[in-house]
Every structure is written in structure tokens, then in C-alpha cells.
Design an enzyme around this catalytic site. Structure first.
Site, short mmCIF file in Angstrom:
data_model
loop_
_atom_site.label_atom_id
_atom_site.label_comp_id
_atom_site.label_asym_id
_atom_site.label_seq_id
_atom_site.Cartn_x
_atom_site.Cartn_y
_atom_site.Cartn_z
CG MET A 25 -1.95 -1.14 1.21
SD MET A 25 -3.00 -1.16 2.68
CE MET A 25 -4.00 0.31 2.42
CG HIS A 26 0.49 3.32 2.51
ND1 HIS A 26 -0.81 3.67 2.74
CD2 HIS A 26 0.80 2.39 3.45
CE1 HIS A 26 -1.27 3.00 3.78
NE2 HIS A 26 -0.32 2.21 4.23
CG ASP B 159 -0.18 -5.02 2.00
OD1 ASP B 159 -0.97 -4.25 2.59
OD2 ASP B 159 1.05 -4.89 2.05
#
Length: 485
Positions: free
Chosen positions: A78-79, A237
Site C-alpha cells: 500500500m501507499h 495487502d
């Protein structure tokens, strides 16, 4: 039919082939490099992700009846910030979730814009790993690159774009960008203005189980797959892993003892705690979840065993630990700072409470207990919102330790369920693909069918009492010492 789940991790891509009954037919993985161009920076090449994913899919599907493959979906780190120009070229290497360059931008968002406003706009506050601070960093430090941005996307969404041509993301992954109005499941106009970006630069939002398109003809030809293979949006995830552990619907809980540690609680209702100590994100089942994330979990035990004790035999180190709930040594598990619930990148680990009779086993036990206590901190925030899960699934490398599972059960005072197949985001991605292709009506149905509990660790009342006393002492340590970090 057959379904492909792609787990785009930080060190490798893991690909899984699953049939409609949930049976795993094959798993392959491909590694790619991680770059650290400056201290605290962490980057990868999106082109590497795509190249290795294509190689992996060719190996994964070799020898199977490719005409049976119906869908592909994802669980992804992520991110991360992936930026493309008008010609769909990657402008710069992706800035990853564990990149620490955005301290100033994070402070600006939390202090100048203000945590209260951020929570109103997005249900969350700024963390150094989130995407919005990375956009602000790029705007300030790489203005020429910032001016070229045509498309902003997350790591797994780059794969979806390359495979299908669909400029898309899903609600769960987008929740971690600090650009989405999580409660209303749409982009935040206020956050776009703060970051200086336009809505056209952001992908279309889908639920994790929705089809975003089909394989491009040239991709289908290269892989030898039917042109009608659907590409399903997928999930971040943690949300994808939650699907794989059956943590969907109302009030389900999963604890992950991976490199980092998470406590993940699914809910059909939107909730935010008063201090934003937990992430409040959309879930891949179409609902919501709360998540506490500690940056060092199983990595604490790995560090202690491998770097300090110089052994990789984790089991042998735990064999002599018998006096649970009676250890006088405490360990703060903040080797890389901490996210939930303290949000302090400067926090650091420490042992405290040693005496002349402290043993090697006491120290090892303290590490395992410190991680459990750190996760309990996040659970207490959830409990303050009236959420009281009675049991939890458990996954991750640390979950292979019977001792650690026992400690978790008694520190949390929850039943700990061990599941049959723990394949993380790759399995969750394949399950989302099956829902997106119509094999199952919804995510809860496939989770009930596929996820099987094979063992349960029950809390013991006397141990629960002892650990309650220990935990109340543990929670006083960080506020006492945080000024020295």
C-alpha cells in the site's frame, strides 16, 4: 474455472493459481530489487513489477488448461506513489510505503492543515508512509516531475493498468492514500486542493471485487490466455490478506505477525476513534475496517535471535520459556519507530526491568510479550469504540510459534484460531477474482466456503489475570520514556 491472485510485495511478487473450490493449484514468486538512494528513502521500479509479474504468470499457467482461467486480481503493497506522464511513462521510481523522506510534509498536514480537518476529510491523519505526503514532497523537491504527472496510482494499480488499460484503484488501497473520503467512498475534494492535484489525475474507484476490464489483446496473446479474462480491482495487502483469512463481515478479527504487525477488525459500519490511533479504511468486502499497525513485530524476534543471539533456530530459543505471565523484563518493540497507536517515528526499542538473575529466556520471552502488548494497545482503542471481538485469526511468520500464539491468546484474552491455508494477499486476490467473475455472489460467501479453522488456542483464566497485570505496567513505560527518544 481458475483464478490468479497476484501479491505485489516489497521484495517479491507472489502469484497463486486457485480453482473455483478454493484449492491452490500452484504458487510461484519472482524477486525484484529495492533501492535506497538516500538514507531513509525506499524506491522500486514499477517496470520491474510488471516484468516479473508477466514472467511469473507464464510459469504459473504453464501446463494448465489456460482456457479455464477466468480472472486475475491483486493484493498489493500500500501507499506507494506511482506517477505516469501523458505518454504513460513512469516519471520517477515509485516511492514506497516504508520510505521516510516526508517528515516535513507529514508535519505540515497534521499541524498546519490539522488532524481534525484531515480526519473530517479522510477519516485518518497523516503518516510518513501515506501517499499524499509523497505528492507534496514531489511538488516541493521535484517540481519539474510534478508538472509532468498525468496519472497517480498505487503499486498494484500499475499492474492492472498495464494488463487491462484501465486507470483504476480500489476502495481499500485508496483509503491509505490520505486522498479519499473513506466514509463516503469517494475522492476528497479538499485533499486534492491541498495537494495541488486534479480529479482527472486520480484513478476511477472500484470495490475490490469489481471487474475493471479484460486483458489487452497483446497481453492475452503474450500470456497465451483467453482475451476475455477479467481483471478485478483487487485490494491493499492487508485487506486482501483479511479476505484470505476470512476476516470479513461484522466484528471479525485477524492478527498478523509478519515483519510488521497488524490487528485488523472488519465492520459493516464506519467508525473512527477520537485520536485516529487506528487506521479507518474501506474494506475489500464492500464494508469497512479498523487497523492498528505496528512497524516491528516478527522482525523484533528476528533481530533479537539473529543479530544479538546469533542464531536462526527460533524454536530452540523458545523451548526453555515456561513461566508465562511472570517475567519481570519488559521490551518496547519500537525498533523502527511506531505507527499505531503512538504515531511516533522517533520511538525506539528498549529492554527494561533486568536484574542479576535475568536470563536469556527472560529476554526472549520479553520480546514476544512486547509485540503482544503493542498489539494489545491497538485492541484497546477498538474496545473503546465498543468493539469487543471474542476470537481472532492469526497469520504471518510469527504465527508458526506455538508459544507466541499462546502469549497472544492470553494477553488479548481472545480465542486464537489457526487456519488451514495461510497464503496471504495472493489467496485473497484469487478469491476476489472468483467473486468478480461471478463464481460466488460476495466476499463473505467465498470466505465461508474456503477458509477452514484447524486449531484454536484458548486463553487460560489464570494466565489472563497475570498478563493483565503485566500489560498495565507495560502501558506506563512508553509515556514515561518517550521524551528521551
Amino acid at each position: 474455472m481458475l483464478y490468479i491472485g497476484i501479491d505485489l510485495g516489497t521484495s517479491a511478487v507472489k502469484l497463486l493459481l486457485m480453482d473455483g473450490d478454493g484449492k491452490i493449484k500452484k504458487i510461484v514468486s519472482r524477486e525484484y530489487p529495492l533501492y535506497f538512494p538516500h538514507p531513509g528513502w525506499s524506491e522500486q521500479s514499477p517496470e520491474d513489477w510488471f516484468l516479473k509479474s508477466m514472467e511469473g504468470m507464464q510459469e504459473l499457467t504453464a501446463g494448465c488448461d489456460k482456457s479455464q482461467i477466468a480472472g486475475i486480481s491483486f493484493g498489493g503493497q500500500m501507499h506507494g506513489l506511482v506517477a505516469l506522464d501523458k505518454d504513460d511513462n513512469v516519471i520517477r521510481p515509485a516511492i514506497l510505503w516504508n520510505d521516510g523522506r516526508t517528515g516535513e510534509e507529514t508535519d505540515y498536514l497534521n499541524k498546519a492543515v490539522g488532524k481534525k480537518k484531515l480526519s473530517e476529510y479522510t477519516a485518518n491523519i497523516a503518516f510518513a508512509g501515506f501517499t499524499a505526503p509523497k505528492i507534496l514532497w514531489m511538488k516541493k523537491h521535484e517540481p519539474d516531475n510534478f508538472a509532468k504527472i498525468e496519472k497517480i496510482m498505487l503499486p498494484k494499480d500499475y499492474l492492472a493498468y498495464k494488463l487491462s488499460g484501465s486507470f483504476c484503484t480500489d476502495m481499500s488501497d485508496a483509503s491509505g492514500m490520505l486522498l479519499m473520503d473513506v466514509k463516503n467512498r469517494c475522492w476528497s475534494e479538499e485533499m486534492m486542493e491541498i495537494c495541488g492535484i486534479r480529479k482527472e489525475q486520480l484513478p476511477k474507484l472500484y470495490e475490490s471485487y469489481e471487474a475493471v476490464g479484460v486483458l489487452k489483446p497483446e497481453i492475452a496473446k503474450e500470456l497465451g490466455l483467453p482475451s476475455e479474462v477479467k481483471v478485478i480491482a483487487g485490494a491493499g495487502d492487508n485487506a486482501a490478506a483479511a479476505v484470505g483469512t476470512g476476516t470479513v463481515g461484522e466484528g471479525k478479527c485477524n492478527i498478523s505477525l509478519g515483519t510488521s504487525g497488524t490487528i485488523f477488525i472488519s465492520s459493516k459500519h464506519f467508525k473512527v476513534d477520537a485520536y485516529n490511533a487506528l487506521h479507518s479504511f474501506a474494506h475489500s468486502d464492500g464494508n469497512y475496517h479498523l487497523m492498528g499497525c505496528m512497524l516491528s513485530a516478527a522482525s523484533c524476534n528476528k533481530w533479537w535471535s539473529e543479530e544479538i543471539l546469533k542464531t536462526k533456530d527460533f524454536g530452540a530459543e523458545q523451548e526453555g520459556i515456561t513461566k508465562l505471565g511472570e517475567n519481570h523484563v519488559f521490551f518496547l518493540p519500537y525498533l523502527m519507530g511506531e505507527r499505531s497507536p503512538h504515531n511516533n517515528p522517533d520511538a525506539r526499542a528498549m529492554f527494561i526491568g533486568m536484574s542479576m538473575d535475568a536470563t536469556r529466556e527472560d529476554m526472549t520471552q520479553a520480546v514476544l510479550e512486547g509485540v503482544a502488548f503493542g498489539l494489545r494497545d491497538s485492541l484497546e482503542v477498538a474496545r473503546s469504540l465498543g468493539i469487543h471481538p471474542e476470537r481472532t485469526k492469526i497469520c504471518g511468520g510469527g504465527a508458526r510459534s506455538p508459544l507466541w500464539k499462546k502469549i497472544i491468546a492470553n494477553v488479548m484474552n481472545m480465542k486464537v484460531d489457526v487456519i488451514e491455508s495461510e497464503e496471504g494477499p495472493a489467496l485473497g486476490g484469487a478469491m476476489l477474482a472468483a467473486v468478480g467473475c461471478g463464481e460466488y455472489p460476495d466476499v463473505e460467501t467465498i470466505a465461508e466456503k474456503i477458509v477452514k479453522v484447524i486449531d484454536t488456542v484458548e486463553p487460560q483464566p489464570e494466565l489472563v489475570r497475570k498478563y493483565e497485570e503485566r500489560y498495565q505496567k507495560f502501558r506506563k513505560i512508553y509515556p514515561t520514556v518517550k521524551e528521551i527518544f
